[in-house]
Write an enzyme that holds these catalytic residues in place. Structure first.
Site, PDB file in Angstrom:
ATOM      1  N   ARG A  66       2.422  -4.750  -1.849  1.00 21.97           N
ATOM      2  CA  ARG A  66       1.867  -4.193  -3.092  1.00 21.97           C
ATOM      3  C   ARG A  66       2.400  -2.806  -3.427  1.00 21.97           C
ATOM      4  O   ARG A  66       2.288  -2.360  -4.574  1.00 21.97           O
ATOM      5  CB  ARG A  66       0.347  -4.271  -3.040  1.00 21.97           C
ATOM      6  CG  ARG A  66      -0.097  -5.740  -3.124  1.00 21.97           C
ATOM      7  CD  ARG A  66      -1.557  -5.942  -2.819  1.00 21.97           C
ATOM      8  NE  ARG A  66      -1.947  -5.701  -1.459  1.00 21.97           N
ATOM      9  CZ  ARG A  66      -1.863  -6.590  -0.462  1.00 21.97           C
ATOM     10  NH1 ARG A  66      -1.404  -7.799  -0.682  1.00 21.97           N
ATOM     11  NH2 ARG A  66      -2.245  -6.281   0.765  1.00 21.97           N
ATOM     12  N   GLU A  69      -4.835  -3.747  10.419  1.00 20.49           N
ATOM     13  CA  GLU A  69      -6.276  -4.005  10.574  1.00 20.49           C
ATOM     14  C   GLU A  69      -6.468  -5.445  11.063  1.00 20.49           C
ATOM     15  O   GLU A  69      -7.391  -5.745  11.789  1.00 20.49           O
ATOM     16  CB  GLU A  69      -6.978  -3.790   9.222  1.00 20.49           C
ATOM     17  CG  GLU A  69      -8.478  -3.780   9.290  1.00 20.49           C
ATOM     18  CD  GLU A  69      -9.134  -3.759   7.914  1.00 20.49           C
ATOM     19  OE1 GLU A  69      -8.430  -3.798   6.897  1.00 20.49           O
ATOM     20  OE2 GLU A  69     -10.372  -3.735   7.880  1.00 20.49           O
TER      21      GLU A  69
HETATM   22  P1  AMP Z   1      -3.033  -0.303   7.689  1.00 18.17           P
HETATM   23  O1  AMP Z   1      -1.661  -0.324   8.286  1.00 18.17           O
HETATM   24  O2  AMP Z   1      -4.083  -0.749   8.663  1.00 18.17           O
HETATM   25  O3  AMP Z   1      -3.343   1.022   7.038  1.00 18.17           O
HETATM   26  O4  AMP Z   1      -3.081  -1.430   6.551  1.00 18.17           O
HETATM   27  C1  AMP Z   1      -2.576  -1.192   5.265  1.00 18.17           C
HETATM   28  C2  AMP Z   1      -1.801  -2.356   4.758  1.00 18.17           C
HETATM   29  O5  AMP Z   1      -2.481  -3.588   4.978  1.00 18.17           O
HETATM   30  C3  AMP Z   1      -1.574  -2.224   3.278  1.00 18.17           C
HETATM   31  O6  AMP Z   1      -0.263  -2.692   2.976  1.00 18.17           O
HETATM   32  C4  AMP Z   1      -2.632  -3.104   2.660  1.00 18.17           C
HETATM   33  O7  AMP Z   1      -2.125  -3.805   1.553  1.00 18.17           O
HETATM   34  C5  AMP Z   1      -3.044  -4.063   3.774  1.00 18.17           C
HETATM   35  N1  AMP Z   1      -4.501  -4.085   4.002  1.00 18.17           N
HETATM   36  C6  AMP Z   1      -5.149  -3.740   5.142  1.00 18.17           C
HETATM   37  N2  AMP Z   1      -6.470  -3.902   5.040  1.00 18.17           N
HETATM   38  C7  AMP Z   1      -6.691  -4.337   3.787  1.00 18.17           C
HETATM   39  C8  AMP Z   1      -7.885  -4.669   3.042  1.00 18.17           C
HETATM   40  N3  AMP Z   1      -9.093  -4.567   3.586  1.00 18.17           N
HETATM   41  N4  AMP Z   1      -7.730  -5.060   1.754  1.00 18.17           N
HETATM   42  C9  AMP Z   1      -6.500  -5.154   1.194  1.00 18.17           C
HETATM   43  N5  AMP Z   1      -5.347  -4.863   1.842  1.00 18.17           N
HETATM   44  C10 AMP Z   1      -5.435  -4.459   3.121  1.00 18.17           C
END
Ligand code: AMP
Length: 184
Positions: free
Chosen positions: A71, A108
């Site tokens: 995104r 996550e």
């Molecule tokens: P992180 O590396 O844990 O900060 O995760 C961020 C990435 O995972 C981004 O590219 C987000 O698009 C996706 N992402 C993680 N958790 C979510 C969530 N709860 N809703 C939407 N996208 C998420």
């Protein structure tokens, strides 16, 4: 007292927040997925999101906007065009055709890897990293590592949404993170 400009900004932020859909248990049970595709269906809210970023970064001497798959590839290019910076995609493995450097990271919900074309950034480039959301911060950290390995200076991270309870900011080595809307 709040100025007219503050009120107008608050209204834009409110419209953006309201246009983001929350989908429970996607892609796994327990994850509250923030779905920005509903923001893209609302041209006014999508335009306001891009404009708020552009207003912040215009004239800040950003030479490269790096957008993270998937995104960040939606929000990054219109920001790059408006501020006169080059755009580079940071992509999932085996998507980029040229020579790449890679960084693995934890999500996550799982783990992943980002790749960047060798030669896309030059030493001394001033980089803005764009994604839709920061959760644990692993993705933005991997992006920063790729850019810094190529000699770029990461000036700031920009996301539409933050999930502050996951403390992703702590992974960003003190670099500033700009967020448009609070998570709901
Ligand atoms: P992180 O590396 O844990 O900060 O995760 C961020 C990435 O995972 C981004 O590219 C987000 O698009 C996706 N992402 C993680 N958790 C979510 C969530 N709860 N809703 C939407 N996208 C998420």
């Amino acid at each position: 007292m709040a100025s007219c400009k503050d009120n107008e900004q608050d209204q834009r932020v409110h419209g953006i927040a309201a246009a983001i859909r929350v989908v429970p248990d996607f892609p796994k049970k327990g994850i509250m997925f923030r779905d920005i595709t509903t923001l893209l269906l609302n041209p006014k809210a999508f335009r306001n999101a891009v404009d708020l970023f552009v207003e912040r970064y215009l004239g800040k001497d950003i030479t490269v906007v790096a957008g993270i798959e998937a995104r960040g590839l939606i929000f990054g290019p219109p920001i790059a065009l408006a501020i006169g910076a080059k755009f580079i995609p940071l992509r999932k493995p085996k998507k980029l055709p040229g020579e790449v450097i890679s960084e693995k990271y934890d999500l996550e919900y799982g783990s992943d890897c980002l790749e960047m074309h060798v030669g896309a950034v030059q030493p001394g480039d001033r980089a803005l990293v764009v994604d839709d959301l920061i959760a644990t911060g692993g993705t933005l950290c991997a992006a920063m590592n790729l850019l810094e390995r190529a000699g770029a200076n990461v000036v700031e991270f920009a996301c539409v949404i933050e999930l502050p309870e996951l403390k992703g900011r702590d992974k960003l080595k003190g670099k500033p993170l700009h967020i448009l809307v609070e998570s709901r």
